[in-house]
Design a protein around this motif. Structure first.
Motif, mmCIF file in Angstrom:
data_model
loop_
_atom_site.group_PDB
_atom_site.id
_atom_site.type_symbol
_atom_site.label_atom_id
_atom_site.label_comp_id
_atom_site.label_asym_id
_atom_site.label_seq_id
_atom_site.Cartn_x
_atom_site.Cartn_y
_atom_site.Cartn_z
ATOM 1 N N GLU A 153 0.832 -1.214 0.000
ATOM 2 C CA GLU A 153 0.000 0.000 0.000
ATOM 3 C C GLU A 153 0.860 1.254 0.000
ATOM 4 O O GLU A 153 0.589 2.216 -0.740
ATOM 5 C CB GLU A 153 -0.916 -0.012 1.228
ATOM 6 N N ILE A 154 1.941 1.257 0.795
ATOM 7 C CA ILE A 154 2.828 2.427 0.869
ATOM 8 C C ILE A 154 3.459 2.698 -0.490
ATOM 9 O O ILE A 154 3.526 3.849 -0.941
ATOM 10 C CB ILE A 154 3.899 2.205 1.955
ATOM 11 N N ASP A 199 0.606 3.740 -3.178
ATOM 12 C CA ASP A 199 0.033 5.077 -2.974
ATOM 13 C C ASP A 199 1.099 6.133 -2.669
ATOM 14 O O ASP A 199 0.752 7.272 -2.364
ATOM 15 C CB ASP A 199 -0.999 5.031 -1.834
ATOM 16 N N ARG A 200 2.359 5.711 -2.721
ATOM 17 C CA ARG A 200 3.505 6.622 -2.515
ATOM 18 C C ARG A 200 3.373 7.370 -1.187
ATOM 19 O O ARG A 200 3.471 8.597 -1.112
ATOM 20 C CB ARG A 200 3.637 7.593 -3.694
ATOM 21 N N LEU A 201 3.167 6.591 -0.111
ATOM 22 C CA LEU A 201 2.909 7.151 1.211
ATOM 23 C C LEU A 201 4.187 7.369 2.003
ATOM 24 O O LEU A 201 4.268 7.084 3.206
ATOM 25 C CB LEU A 201 1.963 6.224 1.986
ATOM 26 N N VAL A 202 5.206 7.843 1.329
ATOM 27 C CA VAL A 202 6.484 8.171 1.981
ATOM 28 C C VAL A 202 6.695 9.670 1.870
ATOM 29 O O VAL A 202 6.419 10.273 0.833
ATOM 30 C CB VAL A 202 7.655 7.417 1.318
ATOM 31 N N HIS A 203 7.166 10.277 2.944
ATOM 32 C CA HIS A 203 7.498 11.701 2.902
ATOM 33 C C HIS A 203 8.871 11.905 3.515
ATOM 34 O O HIS A 203 9.414 11.002 4.163
ATOM 35 C CB HIS A 203 6.447 12.543 3.626
ATOM 36 N N GLY A 216 7.689 6.918 6.992
ATOM 37 C CA GLY A 216 6.493 6.269 6.492
ATOM 38 C C GLY A 216 5.249 6.905 7.081
ATOM 39 O O GLY A 216 5.326 7.834 7.894
ATOM 40 N N PRO A 217 4.076 6.410 6.701
ATOM 41 C CA PRO A 217 2.838 6.952 7.266
ATOM 42 C C PRO A 217 2.693 6.563 8.732
ATOM 43 O O PRO A 217 3.357 5.634 9.211
ATOM 44 C CB PRO A 217 1.755 6.298 6.401
ATOM 45 N N GLN A 218 1.844 7.264 9.458
ATOM 46 C CA GLN A 218 1.602 6.933 10.857
ATOM 47 C C GLN A 218 1.187 5.478 10.984
ATOM 48 O O GLN A 218 0.366 4.971 10.210
ATOM 49 C CB GLN A 218 0.503 7.831 11.433
ATOM 50 N N CYS A 278 11.939 6.824 -1.885
ATOM 51 C CA CYS A 278 12.476 7.740 -0.868
ATOM 52 C C CYS A 278 13.362 8.811 -1.503
ATOM 53 O O CYS A 278 13.301 9.986 -1.112
ATOM 54 C CB CYS A 278 13.262 6.952 0.177
ATOM 55 N N SER A 317 11.118 11.238 -3.242
ATOM 56 C CA SER A 317 10.432 12.053 -2.234
ATOM 57 C C SER A 317 11.361 13.110 -1.655
ATOM 58 O O SER A 317 10.945 14.246 -1.386
ATOM 59 C CB SER A 317 9.903 11.145 -1.117
#
Length: 414
Positions: free
Chosen positions: A11-12, A15-19, A42-44, A70, A73
């Motif tokens: 999922e990460i 959906d590119r859930l890395v900041h 990563g996301p919470q 990463c 990002s």
């Protein structure tokens, strides 16, 4: 692996859930901000921290995809945060995920207008030891595109000291133990090695882990010009753009000189001698003993022409050396990439000019020596009477170039 963790990694990535968060880099003389290091988050949830995120990606076989995400990002996040010229942005690479193709994807992200930050890629000695041939090619391409290179965590492993002249970093990032630990003989050795290299190359020293004014004083004492740590700020998603604006003073990139083999790096004025094998065997063993004395901060690289010259007795000797010497490599036609017991190999293809040579190279922070010999292809029946033109050199520049040529042929053991 826990299926839930695998699903979360999927999922990460999907959906590119890395900041990225950014930690300031500070000029130690003025304490003004000169740049930032991008750090992945990563996301919470259970994979919010980089350690848990990368461990989960490694277990699920998605490490390279995560590493690429990463780095993307980091660069796009820095632009969004307003990190532009003349500031510098440091970007990390995971050693196991290093790949020429994946690093090539950074090239389109490189700013060519002069408005973006100066970009520095951080590499650890683990990346160099894991797949040096791939790394050297990738680094060359990135340098041609304007990137600069930092060697990270120097001092955490003795091998990083030996790899410094091969990577030719623009920045040496000193491991936090140098400023946070009580001074001892090991720290003095690291300090001497990195300062000698910095004096020779003009590279910049950056100290990590500065959390107190005492740490700051130690960082200055060991020669660092730039610092990073909680004393100057913790990683954050928003950055202060009113505390700096100075371009990080990095040396001019080292000129690229490429020769086909170690022997060809000998200067035209080098005095060549001729000898049969018995003398060169003893000279080789002397250099091997020198490498053994130098220990874990030393490289030993040797060529054997054909694999049968790397026989059982020699292979056993090299396996024992690999227990003491930081990096041991053996190259020749028919030498496997993994000769065993930490010895690294390279099977040289037909036509490689190194097949005509007998080279033994020893490189450490305070020692450089090499036997560089070329087969004269005499027709004696007895193999021991084969004749070579050779030189013994202690010219550091020649030895470093020769070592880099051999390391660029060492392949990963997969």
């Amino acid at each position: 692996m826990d299926p839930a963790s695998t699903d979360l990694v999927d999922e990460i990535l999907q959906d590119r859930l890395v900041h990225s968060v950014f930690q300031p880099l500070v000029d130690l003389d003025t304490e003004s901000i000169v740049g930032y290091e991008a750090l992945a988050r990563g996301p919470q949830g259970p994979l919010a921290t980089p350690d848990s995120l990368f461990a989960a990606a490694r277990r699920s076989g998605r490490l390279q995809e995560l590493d690429e995400l990463c780095r993307h990002s980091a660069i796009t996040g820095a632009t969004a945060a307003g990190i532009n010229a003349p500031l510098t942005l440091f970007v990390n690479v995971e050693p196991e995920a290093l790949d020429l193709e994946s690093l090539a994807k950074l090239l389109p992200l490189t700013d060519t207008t002069g408005r973006g930050p100066q970009l520095v890629l951080e590499i650890t000695e683990r990346a160099l030891a894991f797949q040096p041939a791939e790394l050297f090619r990738a680094v060359q391409r990135l340098r041609e595109a304007g990137w600069r290179i930092a060697l990270d965590d120097v001092g955490a492993d003795d091998l990083s000291l030996a790899f410094m002249p091969l990577l030719r970093p623009d920045v040496i990032k000193l491991d936090m133990q140098l400023v946070q630990s009580r001074p001892d003989a090991a720290i003095a050795q690291i300090m001497n090695a990195v300062n000698a290299y910095a004096e020779q190359s003009g590279c910049l020293l950056l100290a990590e882990g500065i959390e107190t004014r005492q740490h700051l004083a130690i960082a200055r004492s060991v020669g660092a010009q730039v610092g990073q740590g909680w004393l100057f700020g913790r990683p954050t998603g928003t950055v202060s753009l009113d505390q700096g604006g100075t371009l990080l003073p990095l040396p001019e990139p080292a000129p690229t000189t490429t020769h086909p083999s170690p022997f060809s790096y000998l200067p035209a004025a080098a005095r060549l001698r001729e000898s049969t094998k018995p003398l060169l065997v003893q000279v080789s063993k002397h250099l091997e003993r020198q490498a053994e004395r130098l220990g874990s901060s030393c490289l030993l690289l040797s060529t054997f022409q054909q694999g049968h010259h790397f026989g059982h007795a020699t292979a056993d000797r090299y396996r024992k050396l690999a227990g003491t010497v930081g990096f041991v490599g053996a190259l020749g036609a028919g030498v496997t990439p993994d000769p065993g017991s930490r010895v690294r190999g390279a099977d040289l293809p037909p036509g490689d000019p190194i097949l005509q040579e007998w080279d033994v190279i020893v490189l450490a922070p305070h020692f450089a020596g090499a036997l560089l010999a070329r087969d004269l292809h005499t027709e004696e029946v007895d193999d021991r009477e084969r004749t070579f033109a050779f030189a013994l050199t202690y010219d550091r520049d020649v030895v470093e170039h020769a070592a880099r040529t051999l390391m660029s042929r060492i392949q990963p053991t997969r």
